[in-house]
Design a protein around this motif. Structure first.
Motif, short mmCIF file in Angstrom:
data_model
loop_
_atom_site.label_atom_id
_atom_site.label_comp_id
_atom_site.label_asym_id
_atom_site.label_seq_id
_atom_site.Cartn_x
_atom_site.Cartn_y
_atom_site.Cartn_z
N UNK A 139 0.84 -1.19 0.00
CA UNK A 139 0.00 0.00 0.00
C UNK A 139 0.88 1.25 0.00
N UNK A 140 0.50 2.28 -0.74
CA UNK A 140 1.29 3.50 -0.75
C UNK A 140 1.21 4.29 0.55
N UNK A 141 0.31 3.90 1.43
CA UNK A 141 0.25 4.51 2.75
C UNK A 141 0.29 3.41 3.78
N UNK A 142 0.88 3.66 4.92
CA UNK A 142 1.01 2.61 5.93
C UNK A 142 -0.35 2.22 6.51
N UNK A 143 -0.46 1.02 6.96
CA UNK A 143 0.49 -0.08 6.85
C UNK A 143 0.46 -0.67 5.44
N UNK A 144 1.47 -1.40 5.05
CA UNK A 144 1.58 -1.87 3.67
C UNK A 144 0.62 -2.99 3.29
N UNK A 145 0.10 -3.72 4.26
CA UNK A 145 -0.79 -4.85 3.95
C UNK A 145 -2.19 -4.56 4.47
N UNK A 146 -3.16 -4.82 3.60
CA UNK A 146 -4.56 -4.53 3.90
C UNK A 146 -5.46 -5.60 3.29
N UNK A 147 -6.71 -5.58 3.67
CA UNK A 147 -7.73 -6.41 3.05
C UNK A 147 -8.83 -5.46 2.60
N UNK A 148 -9.36 -5.69 1.41
CA UNK A 148 -10.37 -4.78 0.87
C UNK A 148 -11.45 -5.55 0.12
N UNK A 149 -12.67 -5.05 0.20
CA UNK A 149 -13.71 -5.54 -0.70
C UNK A 149 -13.36 -5.05 -2.10
N UNK A 150 -13.82 -5.75 -3.11
CA UNK A 150 -13.57 -5.39 -4.50
C UNK A 150 -14.70 -4.49 -5.02
N UNK A 151 -14.47 -3.88 -6.20
CA UNK A 151 -15.50 -3.03 -6.77
C UNK A 151 -16.83 -3.75 -7.00
N UNK A 152 -16.84 -4.99 -7.52
CA UNK A 152 -18.14 -5.66 -7.67
C UNK A 152 -18.88 -5.82 -6.33
N UNK A 153 -18.14 -6.05 -5.25
CA UNK A 153 -18.78 -6.20 -3.94
C UNK A 153 -19.26 -4.85 -3.43
N UNK A 154 -18.41 -3.83 -3.53
CA UNK A 154 -18.81 -2.48 -3.10
C UNK A 154 -20.02 -2.00 -3.90
N UNK A 155 -20.08 -2.39 -5.16
CA UNK A 155 -21.18 -1.96 -6.03
C UNK A 155 -22.51 -2.61 -5.74
N UNK A 156 -22.54 -3.55 -4.82
CA UNK A 156 -23.80 -4.20 -4.43
C UNK A 156 -24.42 -3.45 -3.25
N UNK A 157 -24.46 -2.14 -3.35
CA UNK A 157 -24.97 -1.30 -2.27
C UNK A 157 -26.11 -0.43 -2.79
N UNK A 158 -27.19 -0.39 -2.04
CA UNK A 158 -28.32 0.46 -2.46
C UNK A 158 -27.90 1.92 -2.53
N UNK A 159 -27.19 2.34 -1.49
CA UNK A 159 -26.71 3.72 -1.47
C UNK A 159 -25.22 3.71 -1.18
N UNK A 160 -24.49 4.57 -1.88
CA UNK A 160 -23.07 4.78 -1.61
C UNK A 160 -22.94 6.22 -1.14
#
Length: 191
Positions: free
Chosen positions: A118-139
């Protein structure tokens, strides 16, 4: 939100909390989103702990295993659509832990991914993907600070090519920004 009188209008025992991303650090680390969420809100309202679903902390299993476990937890829960997705935006236009130029931006099959270097600390992360984030009624994008103004302006433009321009609500996309973050928007876009 924890200090707002409006918090009493919500039946917190019925709210399910899922994470969009997490800094892959040991349990209780003050930099984890989970720790910060408990400190800022969850410990101040009457939540059902069984409805709080943080991503796994680093206990030696690796970020890939944590991402797979979180995807499996979402799948097992039966949740197919999130009601509200709240996202911040980084000065570089990243959302969750999906950074510009990173290969995780193109992931279409997995629900969650490990992010390394990751370009900002900490270097290791876990993230939902765009298809998962896109399954939201409201963003809802919640953004403050002048250092985010360029990213906000680019993300809302028609020619946007930043991670922050990708998540869209199935019903509505809302930008909640302060004056400093709105600095780069045309005058008509400010309110």
């Amino acid at each position: 939100m924890a200090e707002s009188p409006a918090r009493n209008a919500i039946d917190w025992r019925r709210v399910e909390f899922w994470w969009g991303d997490e800094r892959f650090l040991p349990q209780g680390d003050p930099e984890r989103n989970e720790t910060q969420a408990w400190d800022a809100l969850l410990s101040h309202v009457d939540v059902d702990p069984a409805r709080v679903h943080p991503m796994a902390a680093d206990s030696g299993q690796g970020a890939e295993a944590a991402a797979d476990a979180y995807a499996a937890e979402i799948a097992a829960s039966g949740v197919r659509t999130f009601d509200v997705l709240m996202l911040g935006v980084g000065p570089d236009g990243h959302v969750a832990s999906l950074f510009p130029g990173y290969p995780e931006l193109a992931e279409q099959d997995r629900w969650a991914v490990a992010v390394h270097d990751s370009p900002k600390p900490p270097p290791t992360r876990v993230s939902l993907t765009f298809p998962t984030l896109g399954r939201s009624r409201e963003v809802w994008f919640v953004v403050s600070g002048e250092d985010k103004a360029d990213a906000v302006a680019q993300a809302v433009s028609a020619a946007a090519d930043l991670p922050a321009s990708t998540p869209k609500g199935l019903d509505r996309t809302l930008w909640l920004i302060d004056d400093a973050a709105a600095k780069g928007l045309p005058a008509a876009g400010k309110s």
